[in-house]
Design a protein around this motif. Structure first.
Motif, PDB file in Angstrom:
ATOM      1  N   VAL A 128      40.639  34.148  46.073  1.00  0.00           N
ATOM      2  CA  VAL A 128      39.917  33.552  44.952  1.00  0.00           C
ATOM      3  C   VAL A 128      38.665  32.883  45.491  1.00  0.00           C
ATOM      4  O   VAL A 128      38.737  32.089  46.441  1.00  0.00           O
ATOM      5  CB  VAL A 128      40.779  32.528  44.189  1.00  0.00           C
ATOM      6  N   SER A 129      37.510  33.231  44.908  1.00  0.00           N
ATOM      7  CA  SER A 129      36.237  32.601  45.255  1.00  0.00           C
ATOM      8  C   SER A 129      35.816  31.683  44.120  1.00  0.00           C
ATOM      9  O   SER A 129      35.986  32.035  42.934  1.00  0.00           O
ATOM     10  CB  SER A 129      35.154  33.659  45.499  1.00  0.00           C
ATOM     11  N   VAL A 130      35.264  30.526  44.456  1.00  0.00           N
ATOM     12  CA  VAL A 130      34.845  29.566  43.437  1.00  0.00           C
ATOM     13  C   VAL A 130      33.428  29.097  43.719  1.00  0.00           C
ATOM     14  O   VAL A 130      33.003  29.007  44.871  1.00  0.00           O
ATOM     15  CB  VAL A 130      35.808  28.349  43.368  1.00  0.00           C
ATOM     16  N   ARG A 131      32.705  28.808  42.643  1.00  0.00           N
ATOM     17  CA  ARG A 131      31.344  28.274  42.741  1.00  0.00           C
ATOM     18  C   ARG A 131      31.134  27.295  41.595  1.00  0.00           C
ATOM     19  O   ARG A 131      31.828  27.341  40.573  1.00  0.00           O
ATOM     20  CB  ARG A 131      30.309  29.397  42.660  1.00  0.00           C
ATOM     21  N   PHE A 132      30.160  26.402  41.765  1.00  0.00           N
ATOM     22  CA  PHE A 132      29.806  25.496  40.683  1.00  0.00           C
ATOM     23  C   PHE A 132      28.974  26.236  39.640  1.00  0.00           C
ATOM     24  O   PHE A 132      28.259  27.198  39.944  1.00  0.00           O
ATOM     25  CB  PHE A 132      29.000  24.304  41.206  1.00  0.00           C
ATOM     26  N   THR A 133      29.089  25.779  38.396  1.00  0.00           N
ATOM     27  CA  THR A 133      28.262  26.316  37.313  1.00  0.00           C
ATOM     28  C   THR A 133      27.508  25.173  36.657  1.00  0.00           C
ATOM     29  O   THR A 133      27.780  23.992  36.911  1.00  0.00           O
ATOM     30  CB  THR A 133      29.120  27.026  36.249  1.00  0.00           C
ATOM     31  N   GLY A 134      26.596  25.518  35.767  1.00  0.00           N
ATOM     32  CA  GLY A 134      25.858  24.492  35.054  1.00  0.00           C
ATOM     33  C   GLY A 134      26.612  23.938  33.862  1.00  0.00           C
ATOM     34  O   GLY A 134      26.220  22.918  33.291  1.00  0.00           O
TER      35      GLY A 134
ATOM     36  N   ASP B 199      34.775  37.347  37.485  1.00  0.00           N
ATOM     37  CA  ASP B 199      35.264  38.716  37.640  1.00  0.00           C
ATOM     38  C   ASP B 199      36.685  38.694  38.194  1.00  0.00           C
ATOM     39  O   ASP B 199      37.101  37.723  38.854  1.00  0.00           O
ATOM     40  CB  ASP B 199      34.357  39.488  38.605  1.00  0.00           C
ATOM     41  N   ILE B 200      37.420  39.764  37.917  1.00  0.00           N
ATOM     42  CA  ILE B 200      38.729  40.000  38.531  1.00  0.00           C
ATOM     43  C   ILE B 200      38.714  41.425  39.065  1.00  0.00           C
ATOM     44  O   ILE B 200      38.396  42.367  38.331  1.00  0.00           O
ATOM     45  CB  ILE B 200      39.898  39.824  37.537  1.00  0.00           C
ATOM     46  N   VAL B 201      39.053  41.559  40.339  1.00  0.00           N
ATOM     47  CA  VAL B 201      39.020  42.860  41.005  1.00  0.00           C
ATOM     48  C   VAL B 201      40.437  43.222  41.431  1.00  0.00           C
ATOM     49  O   VAL B 201      41.179  42.382  41.935  1.00  0.00           O
ATOM     50  CB  VAL B 201      38.092  42.821  42.240  1.00  0.00           C
ATOM     51  N   GLY B 202      40.829  44.478  41.216  1.00  0.00           N
ATOM     52  CA  GLY B 202      42.114  44.951  41.717  1.00  0.00           C
ATOM     53  C   GLY B 202      43.255  44.862  40.743  1.00  0.00           C
ATOM     54  O   GLY B 202      44.405  45.116  41.118  1.00  0.00           O
ATOM     55  N   ASP B 203      42.970  44.512  39.487  1.00  0.00           N
ATOM     56  CA  ASP B 203      44.039  44.382  38.489  1.00  0.00           C
ATOM     57  C   ASP B 203      43.985  45.482  37.437  1.00  0.00           C
ATOM     58  O   ASP B 203      44.766  45.451  36.485  1.00  0.00           O
ATOM     59  CB  ASP B 203      43.966  43.022  37.797  1.00  0.00           C
ATOM     60  N   GLU B 204      43.059  46.426  37.585  1.00  0.00           N
ATOM     61  CA  GLU B 204      42.894  47.518  36.624  1.00  0.00           C
ATOM     62  C   GLU B 204      42.646  47.002  35.207  1.00  0.00           C
ATOM     63  O   GLU B 204      43.056  47.620  34.219  1.00  0.00           O
ATOM     64  CB  GLU B 204      44.102  48.464  36.652  1.00  0.00           C
ATOM     65  N   GLY B 205      42.010  45.835  35.129  1.00  0.00           N
ATOM     66  CA  GLY B 205      41.653  45.279  33.827  1.00  0.00           C
ATOM     67  C   GLY B 205      42.791  44.679  33.040  1.00  0.00           C
ATOM     68  O   GLY B 205      42.650  44.404  31.846  1.00  0.00           O
ATOM     69  N   ARG B 206      43.915  44.412  33.684  1.00  0.00           N
ATOM     70  CA  ARG B 206      45.110  43.980  32.957  1.00  0.00           C
ATOM     71  C   ARG B 206      45.244  42.464  32.814  1.00  0.00           C
ATOM     72  O   ARG B 206      45.974  41.994  31.939  1.00  0.00           O
ATOM     73  CB  ARG B 206      46.355  44.540  33.647  1.00  0.00           C
TER      74      ARG B 206
ATOM     75  N   THR C 197      46.326  32.694  35.325  1.00  0.00           N
ATOM     76  CA  THR C 197      47.049  31.845  36.285  1.00  0.00           C
ATOM     77  C   THR C 197      46.102  31.051  37.180  1.00  0.00           C
ATOM     78  O   THR C 197      46.246  29.829  37.332  1.00  0.00           O
ATOM     79  CB  THR C 197      47.963  32.730  37.151  1.00  0.00           C
ATOM     80  N   ALA C 198      45.141  31.743  37.791  1.00  0.00           N
ATOM     81  CA  ALA C 198      44.213  31.066  38.688  1.00  0.00           C
ATOM     82  C   ALA C 198      43.329  30.091  37.927  1.00  0.00           C
ATOM     83  O   ALA C 198      43.013  28.995  38.421  1.00  0.00           O
ATOM     84  CB  ALA C 198      43.360  32.087  39.438  1.00  0.00           C
ATOM     85  N   GLY C 199      42.912  30.481  36.716  1.00  0.00           N
ATOM     86  CA  GLY C 199      42.061  29.603  35.920  1.00  0.00           C
ATOM     87  C   GLY C 199      42.754  28.314  35.534  1.00  0.00           C
ATOM     88  O   GLY C 199      42.170  27.218  35.620  1.00  0.00           O
ATOM     89  N   VAL C 200      44.011  28.409  35.118  1.00  0.00           N
ATOM     90  CA  VAL C 200      44.761  27.214  34.733  1.00  0.00           C
ATOM     91  C   VAL C 200      45.014  26.319  35.947  1.00  0.00           C
ATOM     92  O   VAL C 200      44.903  25.090  35.870  1.00  0.00           O
ATOM     93  CB  VAL C 200      46.088  27.618  34.056  1.00  0.00           C
TER      94      VAL C 200
ATOM     95  N   THR D 170      36.075  34.068  40.977  1.00  0.00           N
ATOM     96  CA  THR D 170      36.209  35.506  41.148  1.00  0.00           C
ATOM     97  C   THR D 170      37.551  35.744  41.840  1.00  0.00           C
ATOM     98  O   THR D 170      37.808  35.166  42.901  1.00  0.00           O
ATOM     99  CB  THR D 170      35.075  36.100  41.991  1.00  0.00           C
ATOM    100  N   ILE D 171      38.396  36.556  41.234  1.00  0.00           N
ATOM    101  CA  ILE D 171      39.757  36.776  41.729  1.00  0.00           C
ATOM    102  C   ILE D 171      39.861  38.195  42.260  1.00  0.00           C
ATOM    103  O   ILE D 171      39.500  39.154  41.559  1.00  0.00           O
ATOM    104  CB  ILE D 171      40.782  36.560  40.603  1.00  0.00           C
TER     105      ILE D 171
END
Length: 313
Positions: free
Chosen positions: A35-41, A49-56, A65-68, A86-87
């Motif tokens: 999981v990569s994280v960055r600050f936003t405004g 983005d989520i990579v490797g989950d086939e859009g599921r 899960t990661a967001g919560v 980004t997951i």
């Protein structure tokens, strides 16, 4: 707003470990989630983005899960700045390898490093459990705790976390075979019911106590005799066709014992050393193909001494 990005990795975990339903777990060296994280405004948590989950997986942070878990970490630290995630899923979904826990663990470790909170292990575990509970239909610390702490762990109490690190005998090696099947944790848990016969409970307690002692004194024979699940495996076995035959193949190749990893379909075995583990891996892989008719991924790993960690900052 800073353009700094922090990426954390969290490993796959084997939970229950046969006799330790909901209390025992250990991490593998790999695979795992990043999981990569960055600050936003803006405020709050968003997902880039989520990579490797086939859009599921949900792209909405409050359903992910990661967001919560990330939001819980921000709240625990009193951080008001917003972040984006980004997951990268390295773990298959519904595999019994702690995929929800890995995403949650990587998220809280990355957020902690980004905001400089230096949170305690107990806080990291608590925040990750909030996220993992969303994905697994309830918070089960035997995945999250080893994913964060590393090593063999026993969770005496989930909240507040009371986590006991157990010794790992020299040479102890894990084999995990993941058939190309999916078993949802909530569905597998529903099979367990709400009551346990007292004879089964006593047998499980005895095996768990003996297993923990075996780890402390490096008694592989005792560990082998203790790797028996009287609670979950008998009820979940029908979910993995040919499980008994796969376990026999592991034993015949020299495994100390084997069982479902978490709720399955992945199956783990513990072995005295790497050489035996390589033979067990070959035997189990062949048995899975023969019994289930599906392909599989096989991993041979020591018990990782570290849990989630920062990869890049």
């Amino acid at each position: 707003m800073s353009d700094r990005v922090v990426t954390a990795f969290a490993p796959a975990t084997v939970s229950n470990v046969a006799c330790g339903f909901d209390v025992l777990g250990f991490p593998m060296e790999e695979p795992g989630d990043c999981v990569s994280v960055r600050f936003t405004g803006a405020s709050g948590v968003t997902i880039d983005d989520i990579v490797g989950d086939e859009g599921r997986l949900p792209r909405e942070a409050d359903r992910n899960t990661a967001g919560v878990a990330a939001r819980a970490m921000l709240e625990a630290a009193g951080e008001r700045r917003g972040i984006a995630l980004t997951i990268r899923k390295g773990l298959p979904l519904s595999s019994g390898l702690g995929g929800s826990a890995a995403s949650a663990a990587a998220a809280v470790v990355a957020v902690d490093a980004l905001i400089g909170a230096r949170a305690s292990i107990a806080t990291l575990v608590r925040c990750a459990l909030i996220g993992e509970g969303l994905g697994a239909g309830g918070a089960h610390p035997d995945n999250v705790a080893p994913a964060i702490c590393g090593g063999f762990v026993l969770v005496r109490h989930p909240n507040p976390p009371d986590i006991i690190r157990l010794p790992v005998p020299a040479g102890l090696t894990a084999v995990v075979v993941h058939p190309d099947l999916e078993i949802e944790t909530a569905r597998a848990r529903a099979l367990l019911g709400t009551t346990v016969p007292i004879a089964d409970a006593v047998r499980q307690w005895a095996n768990l106590g003996a297993f923990v002692h075996g780890l402390h004194v490096s008694d592989f024979d005792l560990i082998s005799r203790s790797l028996e699940d009287s609670i979950a495996e008998p009820r979940r076995a029908p979910l993995v066709r040919g499980l008994a035959a796969i376990k026999r193949a592991a034993a015949d190749a020299g495994a100390l014992g084997s069982s479902l990893s978490g709720s399955g379909p992945s199956i783990f075995a513990l072995c005295r050393d790497r050489a035996i583990a390589e033979r067990v891996a070959e035997a189990m892989t062949s048995a899975v193909q023969r019994e289930t008719g599906v392909s599989s991924q096989t991993y041979v790993s020591s018990i990782s001494t570290r849990g989630a960690y920062v990869v890049t900052a």
